[in-house]
Design an enzyme around this catalytic site. Structure first.
Site, PDB file in Angstrom:
ATOM      1  N   LYS A 156       0.864  -1.190   0.000  1.00  0.00           N
ATOM      2  CA  LYS A 156       0.000   0.000   0.000  1.00  0.00           C
ATOM      3  C   LYS A 156       0.901   1.242   0.000  1.00  0.00           C
ATOM      4  CE  LYS A 156      -4.282   1.336   2.323  1.00  0.00           C
ATOM      5  NZ  LYS A 156      -4.999   1.735   1.127  1.00  0.00           N
TER       6      LYS A 156
HETATM    7  N1  PMP Z   1      -7.657  -1.765  -3.034  1.00  0.00           N
HETATM    8  C1  PMP Z   1      -7.113  -0.561  -2.869  1.00  0.00           C
HETATM    9  C2  PMP Z   1      -6.348   0.045  -3.993  1.00  0.00           C
HETATM   10  C3  PMP Z   1      -7.279   0.141  -1.666  1.00  0.00           C
HETATM   11  O1  PMP Z   1      -6.746   1.354  -1.501  1.00  0.00           O
HETATM   12  C4  PMP Z   1      -8.049  -0.454  -0.633  1.00  0.00           C
HETATM   13  C5  PMP Z   1      -8.271   0.290   0.655  1.00  0.00           C
HETATM   14  N2  PMP Z   1      -7.292   0.004   1.597  1.00  0.00           N
HETATM   15  C6  PMP Z   1      -8.595  -1.733  -0.849  1.00  0.00           C
HETATM   16  C7  PMP Z   1      -8.379  -2.353  -2.067  1.00  0.00           C
HETATM   17  C8  PMP Z   1      -9.391  -2.423   0.209  1.00  0.00           C
HETATM   18  O2  PMP Z   1      -8.541  -2.868   1.236  1.00  0.00           O
HETATM   19  P1  PMP Z   1      -9.056  -2.952   2.734  1.00  0.00           P
HETATM   20  O3  PMP Z   1     -10.303  -3.747   2.711  1.00  0.00           O
HETATM   21  O4  PMP Z   1      -7.960  -3.647   3.455  1.00  0.00           O
HETATM   22  O5  PMP Z   1      -9.284  -1.560   3.185  1.00  0.00           O
END
Ligand code: PMP
Length: 318
Positions: A156
């Site tokens: 991320k």
């Molecule tokens: N994909 C992306 C590109 C994101 O930024 C997020 C948000 N964190 C997600 C998927 C979903 O991940 P999560 O459920 O862990 O928030």
């Protein structure tokens, strides 16, 4: 009065005191990775439930490893510190928590090695990001999801979000709510900040981790809820663009987005064009779980009890 606060350079401080230099490497080159964690307020219990905070910090550690950022604190310390920060901030409403591990040195030149790093986290009030009741209208983006060969989507990484921002702005400026990005093989990857699921013939289908997606924590929670509560299996495999058009249901998941139905893709209604029956059930299960209304999933939650009196402006050692 509740206030936005941060853990910054080893101390809990009011947010306005958490400032970095314009020469900070992470600001110059996007060399940072982050998490987004939700705290969900339960009025009856007087508790903000932090959702799967440990899994978020585990993912931050994996992102940091890819970026060669050292995290000095252990997962336990990060969880405790974040809970304390939320308690100290004192919000009695839903909050969003943003931990960032970043290259903190003031340094010119893009690289990952031999640069000092640091960790910060801040908390702020946060309501709905998308509209989980009405659902959202999506377009497939003309921007390709960045490939693992370029910037790994499973990390991320702050700088990676330019890819998301290009897609989101294109979608919104064209009158849609959200973008669905395809990767450079034409397979569906994800939204600008959400994972994607289809429902076909009573099964869930979602792109595999190797289709350039973030390994979502909401995504993982939905797979578990679907299996344990509804007996529905999830198939992880590549999805073509045209499969979006013929799915029975489609929804997106994410910390900010929760579980939100995709009602339309590229001006074609998905199913009946509303929130489908399986999406609706999963939404309800998920909302109950994150707000502490289903004992069975209590292990996903870390309680924070907001303090009534804030240490106004006073420095508090974490
Ligand atoms: N994909 C992306 C590109 C994101 O930024 C997020 C948000 N964190 C997600 C998927 C979903 O991940 P999560 O459920 O862990 O928030």
């Amino acid at each position: 009065m509740p206030r936005e606060m941060a853990y910054f350079q080893g101390k809990i401080v009011p947010l306005e005191e958490a400032k970095i230099s314009v020469k900070t490497h992470a600001f110059l080159y996007g060399t940072a990775c982050f998490e987004g964690i939700r705290g969900n307020w339960n009025e009856d219990q007087g508790v903000v439930h932090l959702f799967r905070i440990r899994e978020h910090y585990e993912r931050l550690r994996r992102s940091s490893k890819i970026l060669k950022i050292g995290l000095a604190l252990s997962d336990d310390e990060l969880c405790d510190l974040t809970t304390k920060l939320v308690e100290q901030a004192g919000f009695t409403e839903d909050v969003y928590i943003r931990p960032i591990a970043y290259k903190s040195q003031e340094e010119i030149g893009p690289r990952l090695h031999d640069i000092e790093d640091d960790f910060l986290v801040f908390v702020m009030p946060f309501g709905n990001y998308l509209d989980p009741d009405a659902g959202i209208r999506c377009m497939t983006s003309t921007w390709r999801r960045v490939d693992d060969l370029g910037i790994p989507a499973r990390a991320k990484v702050n700088g990676l979000y330019i890819n998301s921002a290009l897609a989101k702005t294109e979608a919104q400026e064209n009158g849609f709510d959200e973008a669905i990005m395809l990767d450079d093989r034409g397979h569906v990857s994800e939204g600008s900040g959400e994972n994607i699921f289809l429902v076909r013939d009573g099964k869930l289908i979602t792109p595999a981790p190797s289709d350039n997606v973030l390994e979502g924590i909401t995504h993982d929670s939905i797979i578990q809820l679907a299996k344990d509560e509804l007996g529905i299996e999830t198939v992880e495999r590549s999805i073509d663009r045209s499969e979006l058009y013929i799915a029975d249901e489609c929804f997106m998941t994410g910390t900010a987005a929760h579980v939100t139905a995709v009602t339309e893709v590229d001006r074609r209604a998905v199913g009946e064009g509303g929130t489908g029956p399986i999406t609706k059930q999963l939404q309800q299960l998920y909302f109950d779980a994150i707000r502490g209304k289903n004992e069975k999933y209590a292990a996903w939650l870390t309680p924070a009890r907001p303090k009534k009196e804030q240490a106004a402006g006073q420095r508090v050692n974490a």
